[in-house]
Structure formats: C-alpha cells, structure tokens
Design a protein around this motif. Structure first.
Motif, mmCIF file in Angstrom:
data_model
loop_
_atom_site.group_PDB
_atom_site.id
_atom_site.type_symbol
_atom_site.label_atom_id
_atom_site.label_comp_id
_atom_site.label_asym_id
_atom_site.label_seq_id
_atom_site.Cartn_x
_atom_site.Cartn_y
_atom_site.Cartn_z
ATOM 1 N N ALA A 20 -2.154 15.522 -54.206
ATOM 2 C CA ALA A 20 -1.388 15.586 -52.957
ATOM 3 C C ALA A 20 0.084 15.908 -53.240
ATOM 4 C CB ALA A 20 -1.518 14.271 -52.192
ATOM 5 N N CYS A 21 0.646 15.292 -54.257
ATOM 6 C CA CYS A 21 2.053 15.559 -54.607
ATOM 7 C C CYS A 21 2.251 17.015 -55.015
ATOM 8 C CB CYS A 21 2.514 14.635 -55.735
ATOM 9 S SG CYS A 21 2.910 12.969 -55.193
ATOM 10 N N ASP A 22 1.334 17.544 -55.784
ATOM 11 C CA ASP A 22 1.443 18.941 -56.206
ATOM 12 C C ASP A 22 1.387 19.877 -55.000
ATOM 13 O OD1 ASP A 22 1.639 18.104 -58.807
ATOM 14 O OD2 ASP A 22 -0.450 18.547 -59.317
ATOM 15 N N GLN A 53 10.064 10.720 -52.673
ATOM 16 C CA GLN A 53 9.712 9.297 -52.601
ATOM 17 C C GLN A 53 8.257 9.092 -53.003
ATOM 18 O OE1 GLN A 53 10.623 7.940 -48.644
ATOM 19 N NE2 GLN A 53 12.820 7.833 -49.057
ATOM 20 N N LEU A 54 7.389 9.987 -52.547
ATOM 21 C CA LEU A 54 5.982 9.880 -52.933
ATOM 22 C C LEU A 54 5.810 10.100 -54.433
ATOM 23 C CD1 LEU A 54 4.227 11.685 -49.958
ATOM 24 C CD2 LEU A 54 4.183 9.250 -50.478
ATOM 25 N N ARG A 55 6.524 11.057 -54.974
ATOM 26 C CA ARG A 55 6.472 11.274 -56.436
ATOM 27 C C ARG A 55 6.961 10.038 -57.178
ATOM 28 N NH1 ARG A 55 4.294 15.327 -58.747
ATOM 29 N NH2 ARG A 55 4.295 17.329 -57.739
ATOM 30 N N TRP A 56 8.028 9.420 -56.693
ATOM 31 C CA TRP A 56 8.564 8.212 -57.318
ATOM 32 C C TRP A 56 7.528 7.084 -57.273
ATOM 33 C CZ3 TRP A 56 9.588 3.306 -55.427
ATOM 34 C CH2 TRP A 56 10.282 2.465 -56.306
ATOM 35 N N CYS A 103 -7.437 2.071 -60.473
ATOM 36 C CA CYS A 103 -6.477 3.046 -59.925
ATOM 37 C C CYS A 103 -6.692 4.482 -60.373
ATOM 38 C CB CYS A 103 -5.061 2.616 -60.281
ATOM 39 S SG CYS A 103 -4.557 1.066 -59.541
ATOM 40 N N ILE A 104 -7.652 4.745 -61.236
ATOM 41 C CA ILE A 104 -7.771 6.073 -61.822
ATOM 42 C C ILE A 104 -8.058 7.153 -60.774
ATOM 43 C CG2 ILE A 104 -10.212 5.956 -62.454
ATOM 44 C CD1 ILE A 104 -7.476 7.384 -64.673
ATOM 45 N N LYS A 105 -8.937 6.884 -59.804
ATOM 46 C CA LYS A 105 -9.272 7.888 -58.785
ATOM 47 C C LYS A 105 -8.099 8.127 -57.845
ATOM 48 C CE LYS A 105 -14.256 7.236 -58.607
ATOM 49 N NZ LYS A 105 -15.374 6.785 -57.775
ATOM 50 N N VAL A 106 -7.471 7.028 -57.422
ATOM 51 C CA VAL A 106 -6.355 7.181 -56.491
ATOM 52 C C VAL A 106 -5.196 7.907 -57.161
ATOM 53 C CG1 VAL A 106 -5.234 4.943 -56.896
ATOM 54 C CG2 VAL A 106 -4.958 6.076 -54.710
ATOM 55 N N ARG A 107 -4.979 7.651 -58.433
ATOM 56 C CA ARG A 107 -3.867 8.303 -59.133
ATOM 57 C C ARG A 107 -4.095 9.806 -59.214
ATOM 58 N NH1 ARG A 107 -0.295 10.470 -59.617
ATOM 59 N NH2 ARG A 107 1.330 10.429 -61.171
ATOM 60 N N SER A 108 -5.332 10.211 -59.414
ATOM 61 C CA SER A 108 -5.654 11.635 -59.434
ATOM 62 C C SER A 108 -5.439 12.253 -58.048
ATOM 63 C CB SER A 108 -7.099 11.820 -59.888
ATOM 64 O OG SER A 108 -7.466 13.170 -59.808
ATOM 65 N N TRP A 128 2.535 3.697 -51.144
ATOM 66 C CA TRP A 128 1.962 5.047 -51.054
ATOM 67 C C TRP A 128 1.272 5.242 -49.705
ATOM 68 C CZ3 TRP A 128 2.092 9.660 -53.396
ATOM 69 C CH2 TRP A 128 1.147 10.599 -52.993
ATOM 70 N N ARG A 129 0.464 4.260 -49.331
ATOM 71 C CA ARG A 129 -0.261 4.375 -48.071
ATOM 72 C C ARG A 129 0.701 4.537 -46.898
ATOM 73 N NH1 ARG A 129 -3.517 -0.716 -47.690
ATOM 74 N NH2 ARG A 129 -3.926 0.050 -45.615
#
Length: 178
Positions: free
Chosen positions: A156-158, A68-71, A146-151, A95-96
């Motif tokens: 976290a997903c990895d 779900q987080l990856r999605w 969103c660039i920092k949060v996306r990284s 996400w939060r």
C-alpha cells in the motif's frame, strides 16, 4: 373616390415607436443571449476551478499522510524486531486509523486510486487480525502475527508513493497552465 394612402414616412410618433421597437427588441434579445452565454462560460470555469482545487487539497492531504503511514510501517518493523507486541499493537492501531483516513480521502477514485483503496482495505483488515492475534497471545511471536500485514502495508505504501509522485507533478503542471 378613396383618399390617397399616406406615405410610410408620414407616421405618427406612436407608430414610429412601434417601428423602432422591433429592431430594439431584436438587439435586446441578442444582448441577453450574449450575456447568458458569458454567464454559462463563467459558471463552467468556476466549476472547473472548484474541481482542480479539490484535487489539489486531496493531493496535499495525502502528501502529508503518506509519510506518516511510512513512519508507522517503519516503527512496526522496529517493534517486530524487538519482539515488543504491545508496541506492535499500538502501531497496528495507528496504521488502521491513518489508512482508513486515507481511504476516506480517496473514495472519489479513478482507476489508480481504486487499486490503492483495495490495498489499503486489505492492510486495515490484516492489521486488525494481527492486532487481535497479538492481544490473544502476548507471549507468541510478534513476527509471525505481523508478517502478512507488514507485506500488505509495504504494498500500500509503495502504491501511494507512486500516486503521490504522479499527482504532485499533475498539480504542478496544472498550476503553470492557469
């Protein structure tokens, strides 16, 4: 003259009960100790089974939440690409919520989980910041906000994917041992 002492085998029935009582008491004490030891071993086995069950439940919950987080991360990418800031805000909020839920599940953490907790907490903070930036400046660049949060989300997903792989194999090997 003194009367001759009575031979030991010439005891009254009360005295024979006393004589037999000592070995019976010792046998009873041994049996009590043996049962107490068995009960202690059973209690330890039950405690171990509870811990394994809790670990499996945590792993199973996370095996559902991680995709779900990856999605959510993928959907955020799509909203960034399309420049849709309201949709990006919604995905950041999702996400939060989901990352906080995972964080709660992982609070009884070992060293690998502590790293994931740190990464999740960082991504939640950055998601809040990016959501606020998107809300203040709805005409601004969605990518820039969103660039920092996306990284942080990707990191976290990895880490969670590695955790899921390790724990799914651990659960399988523990199942085959029992």
């Amino acid at each position: 003259m003194q009367p001759a002492p009575e031979p030991w085998y010439d005891l009254t029935w009360f005295e024979w009960i006393g004589v037999a009582g000592l070995p019976l008491t010792l046998i009873g004490l041994y049996l009590t100790w043996w049962q107490a030891r068995g009960a202690a071993n059973s209690a330890k086995a039950a405690t171990d089974a509870i811990k394994k069950t809790e670990q499996r439940m945590r792993a199973n919950q996370l095996l559902v939440l991680i995709p779900q987080l990856r999605w959510i991360a993928t959907e955020l990418d799509i909203s960034i690409d399309s420049g849709n800031s309201s949709l990006a805000r919604r995905h950041l909020d999702n996400w939060r919520m989901q990352a906080s839920h995972v964080h709660g599940i992982l609070t009884t953490a070992d060293s690998m989980e502590r790293d994931i907790l740190t990464q999740l907490q960082e991504s939640v903070g950055l998601a809040k910041t990016a959501g606020g930036a998107l809300l203040k400046d709805s005409n601004g660049s969605t990518l820039k906000a969103c660039i920092k949060v996306r990284s942080a989300m990707a990191t976290a997903c990895d880490a969670m994917t590695v955790w899921a792989g390790a724990n799914s194999m651990k659960s399988l090997s523990e199942s085959s041992d029992t």
